[in-house]
Motif scaffolding. Structure first.
Motif, PDB file in Angstrom:
ATOM      1  N   SER A 179       0.216  61.968  -3.437  1.00  0.00           N
ATOM      2  CA  SER A 179       0.928  62.186  -4.692  1.00  0.00           C
ATOM      3  C   SER A 179       2.393  61.805  -4.570  1.00  0.00           C
ATOM      4  O   SER A 179       3.094  61.725  -5.586  1.00  0.00           O
ATOM      5  CB  SER A 179       0.810  63.661  -5.122  1.00  0.00           C
ATOM      6  OG  SER A 179       1.546  64.500  -4.230  1.00  0.00           O
TER       7      SER A 179
ATOM      8  N   ALA B 194      -4.467  64.586  -0.525  1.00  0.00           N
ATOM      9  CA  ALA B 194      -4.118  64.477  -1.937  1.00  0.00           C
ATOM     10  C   ALA B 194      -2.641  64.767  -2.152  1.00  0.00           C
ATOM     11  O   ALA B 194      -1.972  64.116  -2.967  1.00  0.00           O
ATOM     12  CB  ALA B 194      -4.983  65.434  -2.768  1.00  0.00           C
TER      13      ALA B 194
ATOM     14  N   THR C  45      -8.899  61.551 -10.486  1.00  0.00           N
ATOM     15  CA  THR C  45      -8.740  62.987 -10.715  1.00  0.00           C
ATOM     16  C   THR C  45      -9.443  63.323 -12.016  1.00  0.00           C
ATOM     17  O   THR C  45      -9.116  62.777 -13.077  1.00  0.00           O
ATOM     18  CB  THR C  45      -7.260  63.378 -10.804  1.00  0.00           C
ATOM     19  OG1 THR C  45      -6.614  63.021  -9.585  1.00  0.00           O
ATOM     20  CG2 THR C  45      -7.109  64.874 -11.033  1.00  0.00           C
TER      21      THR C  45
ATOM     22  N   HIS D  71      -3.323  59.301  -7.836  1.00  0.00           N
ATOM     23  CA  HIS D  71      -2.966  59.053  -6.439  1.00  0.00           C
ATOM     24  C   HIS D  71      -2.741  57.576  -6.145  1.00  0.00           C
ATOM     25  O   HIS D  71      -2.727  57.162  -4.986  1.00  0.00           O
ATOM     26  CB  HIS D  71      -4.047  59.629  -5.517  1.00  0.00           C
ATOM     27  CG  HIS D  71      -4.169  61.121  -5.640  1.00  0.00           C
ATOM     28  ND1 HIS D  71      -5.102  61.725  -6.456  1.00  0.00           N
ATOM     29  CD2 HIS D  71      -3.447  62.129  -5.088  1.00  0.00           C
ATOM     30  CE1 HIS D  71      -4.965  63.038  -6.381  1.00  0.00           C
ATOM     31  NE2 HIS D  71      -3.964  63.306  -5.563  1.00  0.00           N
TER      32      HIS D  71
END
Length: 542
Positions: free
Chosen positions: A214, A210, A65, A46
């Protein structure tokens, strides 16, 4: 001691979860506190971000992540340097990415030099994050300053071409986001939202952040510039206020305050914001000084103190509420900021010694009517929206008095998905008090920033079908005739604003992208305005 209310319990719980978000810089305590070693595995999917720049400090952000979803915490190293290769190190330290904070990492790095560009990176084992660039605020005499302003980026309604254009500008001190960073809805126009339903729970909000983070264009924006952000309504629910929202039905959506606490927690986890009061995460209004040139005052006209909007008494459905500035609309007890924040804002204006003051604001401040009369004749008319400052006229009068006394005030507003430029006056339909030709009588200027993507693509072509589709937009252009203080209006494009500030004037540029349904590297300058020092009014600029 009075018993704790449900809101007190939620506030205390959320505050406790936010307190560890800001570890001190240089913290490399090697004690075993339960964090897994770096080789436990994770990736930086991210990106990185920085925000809330002060002369000696800035927030750094990333998220890990996990390779193993059962890991509860990972220790991350960070480094700050004076060059993009980090060959000239400045500071470094460690922080933990923990499950309780959705594996986000936020560090308040202090001890920095004012007006300095820094580069930063995170490391987890052999995994390196992208290198980000940030800047601290300058001090003392500042010759010139450029800020970018964005708002209303709906992932489902369009691509973030605007964010990419802003990321490509290398001369910005910071980017100011005026709210609606995420949308809580379940739309699927250009690309689907995830999760594919309206957000209600903490896990929902985290998953939506999230998804947004992205996006490569939004990642580029954060990587290139520090961000100063304030929320609007969609970070929680459409048309939200202090104790509820138009789009929250307790019968189907559950407890509003639990939803509110979840939305606020996710926002503090995912955005590079410095919480002004850790005991009250709902309070995020705050100010930033950029030397002697500018004070930036970020207010919250949506969540912390707003009373519910009055229901429209409408002749035309939801489009044009009508009122005559009587009854509830003139009740001085009605609040849009809340008593505490309103007093804080007035003190900020009174105490400011900067050349200019810029207020970051959610909903348009200036009156906006389809038809209107001077206050001497009742001040009524067909108002475009009771949800804006028009629905809280006495509160606006109090703030406007402080603005007029302070002088050299620019209001930057989001929310509307349209671009406006206003001279700011409390009674612009009164020709004896405000001159529409010269701007004499104006107390400040306001620029409303159009959306990043939420407006969607404009209608293309000149066919009869296209002309009919444009009809509502063309009718809205009548606002230019019925609002003498409105100097510019664009209701067709997505884009952003640039403020170029020096001692002599503030110049605002409205930049637009041609579409958001497809990727494009095109942009165009729509119009530019200047406000000269001491004039409090707009002039077109070449």
């Amino acid at each position: 001691m009075p018993p704790l209310t449900r809101r007190d319990v939620l506030r205390t719980t959320l505050a406790a979860s936010l307190l560890p978000l800001l570890p001190a810089c240089g913290d490399d305590d090697d004690d075993d506190d339960g964090a897994a070693p770096a080789d436990a595995g994770g990736r930086f999917l991210h990106g990185v971000a920085s925000g809330d720049p002060l002369p000696d400090a800035v927030i750094l952000w990333t998220r890990v992540t996990l390779d193993d979803p059962l890991t509860t915490a990972l220790r991350v190293d960070w480094a700050l340097g004076l060059d993009a290769e980090l060959a000239r190190p400045a500071l470094s330290g460690r922080a933990d990415a923990e499950a309780g904070r959705d594996y986000t990492v936020k560090i308040d790095v202090t001890g920095l030099e004012p007006g300095q560009t820094y580069y930063y990176r995170f490391r987890l084992g052999d995994q390196l994050s992208p290198v980000g660039r940030t800047r601290t605020a300058p001090t003392g005499a500042v010759e010139r300053l450029r800020l970018g302003f964005v708002t209303c980026g709906d992932y489902a309604r369009g691509l973030f071409n605007v964010y990419r254009r802003v990321a490509e500008r290398d001369d910005l001190q910071a980017v100011v986001h005026l709210g609606d960073y995420i949308y809580e809805n379940d739309r699927d126009d250009v690309r689907p939202h995830d999760p594919p339903h309206e957000l209600l729970m903490l896990a929902d909000y985290r998953r939506r952040y999230a998804q947004y983070r992205s996006d490569p264009d939004l990642q580029a924006l954060h990587r290139q510039h520090p961000m100063i952000w304030i929320w609007d309504d969609h970070e929680l629910a459409n048309d939200s206020w202090r104790d509820g929202a138009e789009d929250h039905d307790p019968a189907t959506d559950g407890d509003f305050f639990l939803r509110r606490a979840s939305a606020f927690q996710a926002a503090h986890e995912w955005l590079p914001i410095r919480t002004p009061d850790a005991a009250d995460p709902a309070r995020i209004y705050r100010s930033f000084a950029f030397g002697e040139l500018l004070d930036l005052i970020m207010i919250d006209a949506r969540q912390v103190g707003r009373d519910p909007p009055l229901p429209p008494n409408s002749l035309f459905g939801e489009l044009v509420p009508v009122h005559t500035q009587t009854g509830d609309f003139t009740d001085p007890a009605r609040q849009i900021l809340g008593v505490e924040q309103e007093q804080w804002l007035i003190r900020q204006l009174q105490d400011s010694r900067a050349r200019w003051r810029v207020i970051g604001n959610q909903v348009y401040f200036s009156p906006l009517k389809i038809l209107g009369a001077p206050r001497a004749l009742g001040g009524g008319g067909l108002y475009l929206s009771n949800d804006k400052w028009d629905g809280y006229a006495p509160a606006r009068d109090r703030v406007l008095a402080a603005i007029a006394e302070a002088g050299n005030v620019v209001i930057m507003t989001g929310d509307a998905h349209e671009a406006y430029a206003f001279d700011v006056h409390d009674d612009p339909n009164n020709a004896l008090a405000y001159n529409r030709l010269t701007g004499e009588g104006s107390n400040a200027v306001e620029f409303v920033v159009t959306s990043t993507s939420t407006r969607g693509d404009g209608v293309i072509g000149n066919s009869l079908s296209a002309q009919l589709q444009r009809l509502p937009d063309n009718l809205e252009q009548l606002l230019l005739l019925t609002n003498p203080h409105l100097k510019y209006y664009n209701n067709r494009h997505n884009g952003y604003c640039l403020l170029d500030i020096d001692a002599a004037r503030v110049r605002s540029e409205f930049w637009f992208v041609p579409m958001v349904s497809q990727a494009t590297d095109e942009e165009s300058l729509g119009v530019a305005f200047e406000c000269a020092h001491g004039t409090q009014r707009l002039q077109r600029s070449e």
